[in-house]
Scaffold this active site. Structure first.
Site, PDB file in Angstrom:
ATOM      1  N   ASP A   2      -4.759  -9.931  -2.731  1.00 19.17           N
ATOM      2  CA  ASP A   2      -4.113 -10.267  -1.466  1.00 19.17           C
ATOM      3  C   ASP A   2      -2.797 -11.007  -1.683  1.00 19.17           C
ATOM      4  OD1 ASP A   2      -3.971 -10.300   1.329  1.00 19.17           O
ATOM      5  OD2 ASP A   2      -4.847 -12.300   1.430  1.00 19.17           O
ATOM      6  N   ARG A   6       3.478 -10.877   1.475  1.00 21.15           N
ATOM      7  CA  ARG A   6       4.058 -12.211   1.593  1.00 21.15           C
ATOM      8  C   ARG A   6       4.854 -12.601   0.352  1.00 21.15           C
ATOM      9  NH1 ARG A   6      -1.217 -15.321   3.260  1.00 21.15           N
ATOM     10  NH2 ARG A   6      -2.142 -13.317   2.671  1.00 21.15           N
ATOM     11  N   TRP A   7       4.384 -12.161  -0.808  1.00 25.12           N
ATOM     12  CA  TRP A   7       5.125 -12.421  -2.050  1.00 25.12           C
ATOM     13  C   TRP A   7       6.481 -11.738  -2.003  1.00 25.12           C
ATOM     14  CZ3 TRP A   7       6.657  -8.864  -5.835  1.00 25.12           C
ATOM     15  CH2 TRP A   7       7.130  -9.416  -7.031  1.00 25.12           C
ATOM     16  N   HIS A  19       3.830  -4.270  -2.708  1.00 28.90           N
ATOM     17  CA  HIS A  19       2.675  -3.409  -2.974  1.00 28.90           C
ATOM     18  C   HIS A  19       2.774  -2.768  -4.358  1.00 28.90           C
ATOM     19  CE1 HIS A  19       0.962  -3.991   0.901  1.00 28.90           C
ATOM     20  NE2 HIS A  19       1.875  -3.324   1.570  1.00 28.90           N
ATOM     21  N   SER A  47      -8.969  -1.815   2.535  1.00 23.10           N
ATOM     22  CA  SER A  47     -10.107  -1.738   3.448  1.00 23.10           C
ATOM     23  C   SER A  47      -9.909  -0.628   4.468  1.00 23.10           C
ATOM     24  CB  SER A  47     -10.294  -3.071   4.172  1.00 23.10           C
ATOM     25  OG  SER A  47      -9.259  -3.268   5.124  1.00 23.10           O
ATOM     26  N   ASN A  50      -7.613  -1.929   7.171  1.00 20.27           N
ATOM     27  CA  ASN A  50      -6.187  -1.864   6.854  1.00 20.27           C
ATOM     28  C   ASN A  50      -5.630  -0.463   7.079  1.00 20.27           C
ATOM     29  OD1 ASN A  50      -5.754  -4.539   6.190  1.00 20.27           O
ATOM     30  ND2 ASN A  50      -6.218  -4.254   4.030  1.00 20.27           N
ATOM     31  N   ARG A  54      -2.666  -0.763   9.951  1.00 26.46           N
ATOM     32  CA  ARG A  54      -1.286  -0.878   9.480  1.00 26.46           C
ATOM     33  C   ARG A  54      -0.493   0.365   9.858  1.00 26.46           C
ATOM     34  NH1 ARG A  54      -1.453  -4.031   3.626  1.00 26.46           N
ATOM     35  NH2 ARG A  54      -2.596  -5.859   4.392  1.00 26.46           N
TER      36      ARG A  54
END
Length: 217
Positions: A2, A6-7, A19, A47, A50, A54
């Site tokens: 996870d 954000r990274w 990703h 998942s 997701n 998304r």
């Protein structure tokens, strides 16, 4: 795994960059685990929620990574036998074919890697219960029925998960193999997945060892 988006956002890059970095990083972490004698690993890749929630573009890119990066990463090590858990009908045809080839080509290897893709925890348990009952497990006692259900769940030869590491600072397991991880130690790392280091892994393993030693005293 996870925190990829954000990274990427924190360094001013697009989610796709995160990703890709996260997918590439899996190979490094698998190498670290192998050198530490860990031969049974389960990874939450994507998942079912997701996939459904998304954007089409983001999910399409994730399918491309699953098709092109994951099998190549695993093949490079020549160590991991691939097992799949999840509804492959939810992924693209190309990703589905690549994953099935990875399963077939990795048979007989020493390590066991279960990839949760299109994974829904409720569906996983329901399928295991139905299969166990269809196999006649209803006649077993409580412990025997639990064992039978575990045997029918997808994954490698070892079903029980000892340690769950959740990256990104989120303090929840988000439906990660709830049956298999019922007795697991859980460690929440503040690091985003692409920034999770070998030293972070050692800290997590040391904490796991400390907890288990304390439980045994």
């Amino acid at each position: 795994m996870d925190g990829n988006r954000r990274w990427a956002q924190a360094i001013g890059r697009a989610p796709s960059f995160g990703h890709r970095a996260g997918a590439d990083h899996l190979g490094e972490v698998l190498d670290w685990l192998r050198t530490r004698g860990v031969d049974h690993v389960s990874v939450f890749v994507l998942s079912a929620d997701n996939i459904r929630k998304r954007s089409t573009a983001e999910v399409g890119y994730l399918f491309d990574l699953i098709e092109s990066v994951l099998p190549a990463t695993i093949e490079r090590t020549q160590h991991w036998q691939v097992h799949l858990s999840g509804d492959l009908a939810l992924v693209s045809p190309g990703a589905r074919r690549a994953l099935r080839r990875a399963v077939e080509s990795s048979q007989g290897r020493a390590g066991h890697l279960t990839l949760a893709i299109g994974y829904d925890p409720h569906a996983d348990i329901v399928a295991g219960v139905r299969a166990a009952l269809a196999d006649g497990a209803a006649d077993r006692d409580g412990a025997g029925l639990v064992e039978a259900i575990s045997e029918w769940l997808p994954g490698g030869p070892v079903r029980d998960i000892d340690l769950v590491i959740r990256t990104s600072g989120e303090r929840r397991i988000s439906g990660f193999f709830p049956w298999q991880a019922a007795r697991a130690e859980i460690i929440f790392s503040p690091k985003m997945w692409p920034a999770f280091t070998e030293a972070d892994l050692d800290v997590a393993l040391a904490e796991y060892g400390r907890r288990r030693a304390a439980a045994d005293t």
